[in-house]
Design a protein around this motif. Sequence first.
Motif, short mmCIF file in Angstrom:
data_model
loop_
_atom_site.label_atom_id
_atom_site.label_comp_id
_atom_site.label_asym_id
_atom_site.label_seq_id
_atom_site.Cartn_x
_atom_site.Cartn_y
_atom_site.Cartn_z
N MET A 1 1.13 -1.20 0.10
CA MET A 1 0.11 0.19 0.13
C MET A 1 0.56 1.12 0.23
O MET A 1 1.81 1.18 0.74
CB MET A 1 -0.78 0.00 1.54
N ASN A 2 0.89 2.20 -0.68
CA ASN A 2 0.97 3.25 -0.80
C ASN A 2 0.90 4.50 0.15
O ASN A 2 0.04 4.70 -1.02
CB ASN A 2 1.15 3.89 -2.30
N ILE A 3 1.33 5.09 1.04
CA ILE A 3 0.70 6.05 1.72
C ILE A 3 1.19 7.22 0.96
O ILE A 3 1.97 8.14 1.11
CB ILE A 3 1.23 6.01 3.02
N ASP A 4 0.16 8.39 0.43
CA ASP A 4 0.72 9.29 0.56
C ASP A 4 0.89 10.70 1.11
O ASP A 4 1.01 10.16 2.31
CB ASP A 4 -0.41 10.65 -0.89
N HIS A 5 1.81 11.72 1.08
CA HIS A 5 2.83 12.46 1.73
C HIS A 5 1.80 12.90 3.23
O HIS A 5 1.41 13.64 4.37
CB HIS A 5 3.49 13.40 1.76
N ASP A 6 0.32 13.56 2.84
CA ASP A 6 -0.43 13.67 3.55
C ASP A 6 -0.59 13.27 4.72
O ASP A 6 -1.14 13.38 5.68
CB ASP A 6 -2.07 15.16 2.77
N ARG A 7 -1.29 11.94 4.32
CA ARG A 7 -1.86 11.20 5.14
C ARG A 7 -0.70 10.80 6.03
O ARG A 7 -1.03 10.51 6.96
CB ARG A 7 -2.87 9.90 4.33
N GLN B 1 7.68 0.93 6.21
CA GLN B 1 7.35 0.41 5.03
C GLN B 1 7.97 1.23 4.10
O GLN B 1 8.62 1.99 3.40
CB GLN B 1 6.33 -0.74 4.39
N HIS B 2 7.21 2.69 4.50
CA HIS B 2 7.01 4.06 3.94
C HIS B 2 8.44 4.65 4.10
O HIS B 2 9.02 5.37 3.23
CB HIS B 2 5.76 4.57 3.81
N LEU B 3 8.54 4.71 5.41
CA LEU B 3 9.60 5.35 5.83
C LEU B 3 11.14 5.03 5.65
O LEU B 3 12.61 5.42 5.47
CB LEU B 3 9.72 5.41 7.43
N ARG B 4 11.05 3.41 4.80
CA ARG B 4 12.07 2.85 4.58
C ARG B 4 12.69 3.69 2.99
O ARG B 4 13.48 3.58 2.84
CB ARG B 4 12.42 1.48 4.48
N VAL C 1 11.01 14.14 8.72
CA VAL C 1 9.69 15.14 9.54
C VAL C 1 9.79 13.78 11.22
O VAL C 1 9.57 14.47 11.52
CB VAL C 1 8.75 14.64 8.68
N GLU C 2 9.79 12.44 10.49
CA GLU C 2 9.23 11.41 12.05
C GLU C 2 10.39 11.36 13.09
O GLU C 2 10.02 11.90 14.10
CB GLU C 2 9.58 9.99 11.72
N ARG D 1 17.67 -8.44 8.55
CA ARG D 1 16.63 -7.54 7.48
C ARG D 1 16.94 -6.25 7.54
O ARG D 1 17.67 -5.50 8.42
CB ARG D 1 15.03 -7.62 8.46
N LEU D 2 16.59 -4.72 7.01
CA LEU D 2 16.54 -3.74 7.29
C LEU D 2 15.85 -3.13 8.42
O LEU D 2 14.04 -3.61 8.07
CB LEU D 2 16.77 -3.38 6.42
N ASP D 3 15.49 -2.75 9.36
CA ASP D 3 14.97 -1.69 10.27
C ASP D 3 15.29 -0.08 10.85
O ASP D 3 16.42 0.04 9.15
CB ASP D 3 14.77 -2.28 11.50
N TYR D 4 14.69 0.54 10.99
CA TYR D 4 14.41 1.65 11.47
C TYR D 4 14.49 2.17 12.56
O TYR D 4 14.43 1.58 13.89
CB TYR D 4 13.36 2.70 11.19
N LEU D 5 15.45 2.89 13.32
CA LEU D 5 16.22 2.76 14.76
C LEU D 5 16.86 4.75 15.17
O LEU D 5 18.24 4.69 14.40
CB LEU D 5 17.07 1.61 15.09
N ASP D 6 16.31 5.45 15.69
CA ASP D 6 17.02 6.42 15.88
C ASP D 6 17.01 6.90 14.63
O ASP D 6 18.47 8.14 14.79
CB ASP D 6 18.33 6.67 16.73
N GLY D 7 16.20 7.48 14.14
CA GLY D 7 16.39 8.07 13.22
C GLY D 7 16.72 7.96 11.89
O GLY D 7 16.77 8.65 10.71
#
Length: 247
Positions: free
Chosen positions: A1-7, A30-33, A41-42, A171-177
């Motif tokens: 699923m693709n999430i637009d930037h407003d959402r 998934q989007h943040l990656r 922004v996050e 796997r790839l993950d997301y940590l501390d920005g």
Amino acid sequence: MNIDHDRMQELLHAYVDGELDLVSGQEVEQHLRSCEDCRRVEKQIRALRDALTSDAPAYRAPSRLRKNVRTALRREAKESKISWPWMVFATGAVCAVSFLAVALFQNTRATRNTIVDQVIGNHVRSLLATHLVDVASSDQHTVKPWFDGKIDFAPTVRDLSIDGFPLAGGRLDYLDGKTVVALVYQRNKHPINLFIAPASANYDTKPTLSNRRGYNVFRWTHGEMEYWAVSDLNQTELRQFADLLTR
């Protein structure tokens, strides 16, 4: 699923606060990656939340620091040639340094606690979402090349099967920005997530332990990389795992 930037702007606040359901949380991750703007922004939202929710707890200064302050004050008092205004200035300077040291200590401790929470959260999500690995293999020569082109650093991948910690994949993950490597090991059916990212310092440190909500976390730096090992495995065996990776 693709999430637009407003959402995404709407979901990010709930994501940072841990209020999203599992499916929505996976979609955001998934989007943040793949979206650098949303990652930025996050990171800003997390910084703002930390600033607003910090209650600035009071910490007692370390005994060594208190002793140094008292020694400095006594030394200044014995200097008969120092005039009163200079004494006031010296005392004020020492106090200012003391307060600054305590403030830096608090800030460093708060930052580390925040990252520990993120490490545990990522570990739990990887288990609940049945997305423990992107590349499933016990062969380090299969796992390591999988990361080529996906990150801008080269992690060391070791199979520790002979020591009782077989490699399960990565796997790839997301940590501390930022995007990090997550290697997965097993120990008697206890998964271990090992997060790896470039270290901010170029010196090695020994593994240090944190414990939250029944999970043990060891953090250390080695070979210009920062490591976080997290599991519900007991402290003794998890430390053994961390020690193997520092050799």
